[in-house]
Design a protein around this motif. Structure first.
Motif, PDB file in Angstrom:
ATOM      1  N   VAL A   1       0.840  -1.190   0.000  1.00  0.00           N
ATOM      2  CA  VAL A   1       0.000   0.000   0.000  1.00  0.00           C
ATOM      3  C   VAL A   1       0.881   1.248   0.000  1.00  0.00           C
ATOM      4  O   VAL A   1       1.938   1.285   0.635  1.00  0.00           O
ATOM      5  CB  VAL A   1      -0.987   0.012   1.188  1.00  0.00           C
ATOM      6  N   SER A   2       0.439   2.261  -0.757  1.00  0.00           N
ATOM      7  CA  SER A   2       1.217   3.478  -0.943  1.00  0.00           C
ATOM      8  C   SER A   2       0.292   4.679  -1.058  1.00  0.00           C
ATOM      9  O   SER A   2      -0.876   4.557  -1.443  1.00  0.00           O
ATOM     10  CB  SER A   2       2.056   3.358  -2.224  1.00  0.00           C
ATOM     11  N   ARG A   3       0.823   5.854  -0.740  1.00  0.00           N
ATOM     12  CA  ARG A   3       0.133   7.091  -1.075  1.00  0.00           C
ATOM     13  C   ARG A   3       0.120   7.238  -2.596  1.00  0.00           C
ATOM     14  O   ARG A   3       0.891   6.587  -3.303  1.00  0.00           O
ATOM     15  CB  ARG A   3       0.831   8.286  -0.428  1.00  0.00           C
TER      16      ARG A   3
ATOM     17  N   THR B   1       7.600   3.443  -4.063  1.00  0.00           N
ATOM     18  CA  THR B   1       6.937   2.150  -3.889  1.00  0.00           C
ATOM     19  C   THR B   1       7.242   1.211  -5.054  1.00  0.00           C
ATOM     20  O   THR B   1       7.480   0.012  -4.864  1.00  0.00           O
ATOM     21  CB  THR B   1       5.419   2.348  -3.745  1.00  0.00           C
TER      22      THR B   1
ATOM     23  N   THR C   1      -3.113   1.960  -3.947  1.00  0.00           N
ATOM     24  CA  THR C   1      -2.860   3.358  -3.578  1.00  0.00           C
ATOM     25  C   THR C   1      -4.062   3.970  -2.867  1.00  0.00           C
ATOM     26  O   THR C   1      -5.208   3.545  -3.068  1.00  0.00           O
ATOM     27  CB  THR C   1      -2.543   4.211  -4.819  1.00  0.00           C
TER      28      THR C   1
ATOM     29  N   THR D   1       0.228   8.517   7.288  1.00  0.00           N
ATOM     30  CA  THR D   1       0.379   7.063   7.433  1.00  0.00           C
ATOM     31  C   THR D   1      -0.862   6.324   7.936  1.00  0.00           C
ATOM     32  O   THR D   1      -1.001   5.136   7.675  1.00  0.00           O
ATOM     33  CB  THR D   1       1.531   6.738   8.418  1.00  0.00           C
TER      34      THR D   1
ATOM     35  N   LEU E   1      -3.017   4.157   5.594  1.00  0.00           N
ATOM     36  CA  LEU E   1      -2.258   3.010   5.104  1.00  0.00           C
ATOM     37  C   LEU E   1      -2.149   1.940   6.192  1.00  0.00           C
ATOM     38  O   LEU E   1      -2.275   0.739   5.924  1.00  0.00           O
ATOM     39  CB  LEU E   1      -0.862   3.447   4.650  1.00  0.00           C
ATOM     40  N   GLU E   2      -1.909   2.400   7.415  1.00  0.00           N
ATOM     41  CA  GLU E   2      -1.776   1.459   8.537  1.00  0.00           C
ATOM     42  C   GLU E   2      -3.075   0.707   8.792  1.00  0.00           C
ATOM     43  O   GLU E   2      -3.057  -0.492   9.106  1.00  0.00           O
ATOM     44  CB  GLU E   2      -1.336   2.218   9.789  1.00  0.00           C
TER      45      GLU E   2
ATOM     46  N   THR F   1      -3.795  -5.356   3.282  1.00  0.00           N
ATOM     47  CA  THR F   1      -2.496  -5.208   2.634  1.00  0.00           C
ATOM     48  C   THR F   1      -1.420  -5.783   3.545  1.00  0.00           C
ATOM     49  O   THR F   1      -1.658  -6.007   4.736  1.00  0.00           O
ATOM     50  CB  THR F   1      -2.179  -3.724   2.312  1.00  0.00           C
TER      51      THR F   1
ATOM     52  N   ALA G   1       3.503  -1.318   3.931  1.00  0.00           N
ATOM     53  CA  ALA G   1       3.407   0.037   3.384  1.00  0.00           C
ATOM     54  C   ALA G   1       4.804   0.610   3.208  1.00  0.00           C
ATOM     55  O   ALA G   1       5.691   0.382   4.033  1.00  0.00           O
ATOM     56  CB  ALA G   1       2.592   0.937   4.313  1.00  0.00           C
TER      57      ALA G   1
ATOM     58  N   HIS H   1       6.919   4.020   3.116  1.00  0.00           N
ATOM     59  CA  HIS H   1       6.841   5.409   3.549  1.00  0.00           C
ATOM     60  C   HIS H   1       8.178   6.115   3.311  1.00  0.00           C
ATOM     61  O   HIS H   1       9.248   5.482   3.373  1.00  0.00           O
ATOM     62  CB  HIS H   1       6.579   5.515   5.062  1.00  0.00           C
TER      63      HIS H   1
END
Length: 325
Positions: free
Chosen positions: A19-21, A30, A50, A73, A76-77, A85, A88, A90
């Protein structure tokens, strides 16, 4: 960092969900992690998901006003804690030093240049930070940068700037600022190193904790994921960043507190320099502690306590009180 055994990876292969921004820089980072893991583990499938975080959505308020507890974060967490997921990616500087229960820092990758960089408007291409004219407007969203630069260059003006890297560069080029301060690592990773006009020396601007490194967060006890991530772990960077994060954690500071660091590694000897600055730049408490890489976190704790004893605590108390008001 947990130790792992090769037998973990002999289990049937599966899809690993990363998982990513959504920002371009986040995806570059990522995708680099995904591609490196794919090279090492061709039998696994690595899938990137994303999402936007609060820090991506709230762009009209300065970071210091909305806090730092999982700003980039938390969303994503939550996906990892739900089991949706597996890990992540970061920018380590965005990852709080205290993680949610059930999650851990799985690995730290080799660090890019952690320094801050000056990017100038075309009209100032013959200038440096030291020679910019009085009143020149410098864009930064970091109180750490703001406090240190106010200390060294009180004749300059400073203005908050938010948005991803491309947005900030566009605002600069459109004339809203005379110059902006960005992380050199982000510019390098986006193949924009030609925009770096000047690298700021640590004597002028100590960088953010973890700046330039990637931190990969995963569930505690997930031995298969930890075994995969082990190939990306970089021991020298890990020692430096663990010292920096322990320093920040002991001071209980975040992005709303002007705390800067610099780490130098010579053989097995690590030297951590840290600063706590008042928002107006008038007061800086700065010192360094040295020790073995095997005691990296202890070095950070010792330095934090030393700076507290030398006058950092009243500065921290004032800033925290101001942020709460």
């Amino acid at each position: 960092m947990a130790s792992t055994t090769p037998s973990v990876l002999s289990a049937p292969t599966r899809t690993v969900r990363i998982v990513s921004r959504k920002s371009q820089l986040a995806l570059i980072q990522t995708h680099w992690v995904r591609d490196e893991l794919q090279k090492h583990f061709p039998n696994f499938t690595f899938e990137v998901q994303t999402m936007e975080t609060q820090g991506d959505k709230v762009l009209d308020v300065s970071l210091s006003k909305i806090g730092d507890k999982g700003l980039f974060t938390q969303e994503l967490e939550d996906t990892m804690l739900r089991g949706d997921t597996d890990f992540a990616v970061h920018s380590l500087k965005d990852l709080p030093t205290r993680l949610p229960q059930g999650l851990m820092l799985g690995c730290i990758t080799e660090r890019e240049n952690p320094a801050d960089a000056l990017v100038v408007h075309e009209k100032h291409k013959d200038k440096t930070l030291a020679t910019l004219p009085e009143g020149a407007v410098i864009g930064t969203s970091s109180l750490r940068r703001l406090a240190q630069l106010r200390h060294h260059y009180p004749h300059l003006s400073f203005k908050d700037i938010r948005g991803n890297l491309n947005t900030r560069l566009r605002k600069l080029d459109e004339g809203g600022y005379d110059a902006i301060i960005l992380a050199a690592a982000g510019l390098n990773r986006m193949d924009m190193s030609d925009r770096i006009h000047e690298i700021l020396p640590s004597e002028i601007s100590l960088h953010a904790v973890g700046q330039g490194a990637l931190g990969i967060e995963c569930r505690e006890g997930d031995e298969e994921i930890l075994a995969l991530l082990k190939v990306l772990s970089h021991a020298p960077t890990t020692a430096r960043c663990l010292a920096e994060r322990a320093f920040l954690r002991e001071l209980e500071g975040g992005c709303q507190v002007p705390i800067g660091v610099n780490t130098v590694l010579e053989g097995d000897t690590l030297t951590l320099t840290g600063v706590v600055a008042s928002l107006d730049g008038q007061r800086l408490v700065k010192n360094a502690v040295q020790g073995s890489t095997s005691e990296a976190e202890d070095i950070g704790i010792r330095l934090a306590r030393q700076l507290r004893a030398e006058g950092a605590q009243p500065i921290l108390d004032e800033i925290i009180a101001a942020n709460r008001s």
